[in-house]
Design a protein around this motif. Structure first.
Motif, mmCIF file in Angstrom:
data_model
loop_
_atom_site.group_PDB
_atom_site.id
_atom_site.type_symbol
_atom_site.label_atom_id
_atom_site.label_comp_id
_atom_site.label_asym_id
_atom_site.label_seq_id
_atom_site.Cartn_x
_atom_site.Cartn_y
_atom_site.Cartn_z
ATOM 1 N N GLU A 42 3.609 8.275 2.420
ATOM 2 C CA GLU A 42 4.657 7.277 1.512
ATOM 3 C C GLU A 42 3.521 6.185 1.239
ATOM 4 N N ARG A 43 2.720 5.944 2.140
ATOM 5 C CA ARG A 43 1.770 4.797 1.550
ATOM 6 C C ARG A 43 1.021 5.274 0.517
ATOM 7 N N ASP A 52 0.698 3.910 -3.070
ATOM 8 C CA ASP A 52 -0.624 3.116 -3.827
ATOM 9 C C ASP A 52 -0.782 3.886 -5.271
ATOM 10 N N LEU A 53 -0.232 5.012 -5.421
ATOM 11 C CA LEU A 53 -0.505 5.708 -6.762
ATOM 12 C C LEU A 53 0.364 5.193 -7.663
ATOM 13 N N LEU A 91 -9.664 6.329 -13.448
ATOM 14 C CA LEU A 91 -9.626 7.892 -13.082
ATOM 15 C C LEU A 91 -10.111 8.139 -11.805
ATOM 16 N N ASP A 92 -11.341 7.128 -11.268
ATOM 17 C CA ASP A 92 -11.926 7.502 -9.988
ATOM 18 C C ASP A 92 -10.915 7.281 -8.718
ATOM 19 N N LYS A 93 -9.934 6.174 -9.210
ATOM 20 C CA LYS A 93 -9.288 5.461 -7.913
ATOM 21 C C LYS A 93 -8.100 6.658 -8.157
ATOM 22 N N CYS A 121 -5.360 11.222 -5.169
ATOM 23 C CA CYS A 121 -4.836 12.700 -5.143
ATOM 24 C C CYS A 121 -5.494 13.521 -4.295
ATOM 25 N N ASP A 122 -6.987 13.151 -3.883
ATOM 26 C CA ASP A 122 -7.577 13.611 -2.872
ATOM 27 C C ASP A 122 -7.039 13.442 -1.476
ATOM 28 N N GLU A 123 -6.683 12.073 -1.339
ATOM 29 C CA GLU A 123 -6.088 11.665 -0.063
ATOM 30 C C GLU A 123 -4.853 12.353 0.174
#
Length: 160
Positions: free
Chosen positions: A77-78, A82-83, A94-96, A101-103
């Motif tokens: 949820e966090r 953030d997204l 894009l890097d963030k 997405c990876d997280e």
């Protein structure tokens, strides 16, 4: 500037509240309160005809799984908030976005792995025949949308 992140957070929170069904008591669900989901161990123990000692061990496995999954749902949820904040900021960095997405993918993988660990622990309790029945029961629960892991019943087509 502090106003933009606060506005994003307020907007995200209002979106989250708007998605809560009105039929739930005071608009909250157990997953919103980080309460572990219902424990299906009694139903499983009954169907597998487990004795009291094995039933208690199965309950412990499922209780721990519920607690661990609740922690991961909070993390997810966090990450989703953030997204939303990143997307609403107007700067599509894009890097963030990739990092987020990876997280989120890692949290999903961790959830799946926790379920594998629980199944491994359950397998140690059961006879080979009970293990086969357990896998069939879990498969049926997934196929027919029997409420599990804090989700509403129903299959992918919305049937109950």
């Amino acid at each position: 500037m502090l106003v933009k992140p606060l506005a994003c957070l307020f907007f995200s929170a209002s979106l989250a509240l708007a998605q809560v069904p009105e039929a739930t008591p005071i608009g909250l669900r157990s997953r919103d309160l980080a309460i572990p989901p219902p424990n299906p161990s009694e139903r499983i123990a009954e169907r597998l005809k487990l004795d009291a000692a094995k039933t208690q061990q199965l309950q412990k496995i499922y209780q721990q799984l519920g607690v661990d999954m609740a922690k991961l749902r909070i993390q997810m949820e966090r990450k989703q908030l953030d997204l939303k904040e990143l997307l609403l900021s107007g700067n599509l960095e894009l890097d963030k976005l990739r990092k987020n997405c990876d997280e989120r993918g890692k949290v999903m993988a961790d959830m799946q792995f926790l379920a594998f660990i629980a199944d491994s622990d359950v397998k140690k309790l059961l006879t080979p025949d009970q293990w086969t029945q357990y896998i069939q029961l879990k498969s049926a629960m997934m196929d027919h949308g029997i409420p599990r892991a804090g989700r509403e019943g129903g299959d992918s087509k919305g049937r109950k």
